[in-house]
Motif scaffolding. Structure first.
Motif, short mmCIF file in Angstrom:
data_model
loop_
_atom_site.label_atom_id
_atom_site.label_comp_id
_atom_site.label_asym_id
_atom_site.label_seq_id
_atom_site.Cartn_x
_atom_site.Cartn_y
_atom_site.Cartn_z
N PHE A 28 41.95 45.44 32.85
CA PHE A 28 42.01 45.37 31.38
C PHE A 28 43.44 45.21 30.87
O PHE A 28 43.75 45.57 29.75
CB PHE A 28 41.38 46.61 30.76
CG PHE A 28 39.88 46.62 30.82
CD1 PHE A 28 39.13 46.06 29.80
CD2 PHE A 28 39.22 47.16 31.90
CE1 PHE A 28 37.75 46.06 29.85
CE2 PHE A 28 37.83 47.18 31.96
CZ PHE A 28 37.09 46.61 30.95
N LEU A 29 44.31 44.63 31.72
CA LEU A 29 45.69 44.29 31.32
C LEU A 29 46.47 45.49 30.80
O LEU A 29 47.35 45.35 29.95
CB LEU A 29 45.68 43.18 30.26
CG LEU A 29 44.93 41.90 30.65
CD1 LEU A 29 44.98 40.89 29.50
CD2 LEU A 29 45.50 41.29 31.91
N GLY A 30 46.13 46.67 31.29
CA GLY A 30 46.86 47.86 30.90
C GLY A 30 46.45 48.46 29.57
O GLY A 30 46.94 49.52 29.19
N VAL A 50 38.59 40.98 28.24
CA VAL A 50 39.96 40.72 28.68
C VAL A 50 40.55 39.54 27.92
O VAL A 50 41.72 39.54 27.54
CB VAL A 50 40.00 40.48 30.20
CG1 VAL A 50 41.37 39.96 30.63
CG2 VAL A 50 39.67 41.77 30.94
N ARG A 51 39.73 38.48 27.70
CA ARG A 51 40.21 37.32 26.92
C ARG A 51 40.58 37.74 25.50
O ARG A 51 41.59 37.30 24.94
CB ARG A 51 39.15 36.22 26.89
CG ARG A 51 39.03 35.45 28.19
CD ARG A 51 38.22 34.17 27.98
NE ARG A 51 36.87 34.44 27.52
CZ ARG A 51 35.83 34.64 28.34
NH1 ARG A 51 36.01 34.60 29.65
NH2 ARG A 51 34.63 34.87 27.85
N ASP A 52 39.73 38.61 24.92
CA ASP A 52 40.05 39.11 23.57
C ASP A 52 41.35 39.89 23.57
O ASP A 52 42.18 39.76 22.65
CB ASP A 52 38.90 39.99 23.06
CG ASP A 52 37.63 39.20 22.77
OD1 ASP A 52 37.74 37.97 22.60
OD2 ASP A 52 36.56 39.82 22.71
N ILE A 53 41.51 40.70 24.61
CA ILE A 53 42.75 41.50 24.71
C ILE A 53 43.95 40.57 24.85
O ILE A 53 44.99 40.76 24.20
CB ILE A 53 42.67 42.47 25.90
CG1 ILE A 53 41.61 43.55 25.64
CG2 ILE A 53 44.03 43.11 26.18
CD1 ILE A 53 41.32 44.42 26.85
N ALA A 54 43.80 39.55 25.73
CA ALA A 54 44.91 38.61 25.94
C ALA A 54 45.24 37.87 24.64
O ALA A 54 46.41 37.65 24.32
CB ALA A 54 44.55 37.61 27.04
N ARG A 55 44.20 37.48 23.88
CA ARG A 55 44.43 36.78 22.62
C ARG A 55 45.15 37.70 21.62
O ARG A 55 46.08 37.28 20.93
CB ARG A 55 43.11 36.30 22.03
CG ARG A 55 43.30 35.48 20.75
CD ARG A 55 41.99 34.91 20.23
NE ARG A 55 41.04 35.96 19.87
CZ ARG A 55 39.98 36.29 20.61
NH1 ARG A 55 39.72 35.65 21.74
NH2 ARG A 55 39.16 37.26 20.23
N GLU A 56 44.72 38.96 21.57
CA GLU A 56 45.35 39.91 20.66
C GLU A 56 46.80 40.15 21.05
O GLU A 56 47.69 40.23 20.18
CB GLU A 56 44.57 41.22 20.66
CG GLU A 56 43.19 41.12 20.03
CD GLU A 56 42.42 42.43 20.14
OE1 GLU A 56 42.98 43.39 20.71
OE2 GLU A 56 41.26 42.48 19.67
#
Length: 234
Positions: A36-38, A99-105
């Motif tokens: 989850f990218l931290g 994860v894509r949503d997190i990366a976009r945010e």
């Protein structure tokens, strides 16, 4: 806990991670954090009780290696995992979407941060330029004020010296004896004229670069003027 792991899905994902390889508790936490990218990092209080419950149900087992519990999936755990493969596939898709949503945010946050930083740097540069211009204006105003004060003081001093020279030369002229009474007024007027002349010459000399050569020229001019005045008086 992440919304992705609602409704017992964390239990399913733990079985998936242990099916890949035996792991100790902190390794499971790190893998979830990386996934989850931290942004999401489960606490030991979330992971260890669930691992203990899975072990009580016979789905996982553990052995102690170098003082750490290393958990492994059992055959019973694999059976449950295989029976829920469709659910696991949906979970993986939801995790990927999350994860894509997190990366976009994160990307948007970075872009907004860079934009804000650029605007702040631009504002700082503008403030610096404005401050420099204000400093230049203040310096010019200060110099102008000091020059005005200096000129005013110089003019006052010039007037004072002019009056002082008039008084001194007037006193010198009127102190000369032998002036008939019926000529006192004219004599005093002549003394005032000479005093004005000396005061004006003194004022002009203060504004010029006086040298020995110029002084000799002035001496010659005064001598000529003096002879003209004597000729007028005789």
């Amino acid at each position: 806990m992440s919304p992705v792991f609602g409704h017992g899905r964390l239990r399913l994902y733990l079985l998936k991670l242990l099916e890949e390889s035996p792991r100790h508790g902190y390794e499971v936490i790190r893998l979830l954090q990386d996934r989850f990218l931290g942004v999401y990092s489960p606490s030991p209080g979330t992971i260890y009780p669930r691992l203990a419950r899975l072990e009580e149900e016979g789905l996982v087992t553990h052995e102690v290696v170098d003082g750490k519990k290393v958990f492994s999936i059992t055959d019973k755990g694999r059976e449950e995992l295989n029976s829920r493969l469709d659910e696991l596939a949906d979970l993986e898709q939801e995790i990927s979407a999350s994860v894509r949503d997190i990366a976009r945010e994160v990307k948007e946050d970075v872009r907004d941060t860079v934009k804000s930083l650029r605007e702040e740097l631009t504002k700082m540069a503008k403030d610096v330029r404005t401050g420099q211009k204000a400093d230049v204006r203040r310096l010019r105003e200060q110099q102008k004020r000091q020059w005005t004060e200096h000129m005013s003081s110089w003019q006052d001093e010039s007037e004072r010296l002019k009056h002082e020279w008039r008084r001194i030369w007037g006193d010198i002229w009127t102190s000369i004896g032998g002036v008939p009474g019926n000529r006192v007024e004219l004599d005093n007027e002549l003394g005032s004229m000479l005093a004005d002349f000396v005061a004006q010459v003194r004022e002009d000399a203060s504004d010029s670069h006086l040298t020995r050569e110029r002084l000799e020229e002035i001496r010659h001019t005064l001598s000529t003027a003096s002879q003209s005045i004597r000729n007028s008086l005789h």
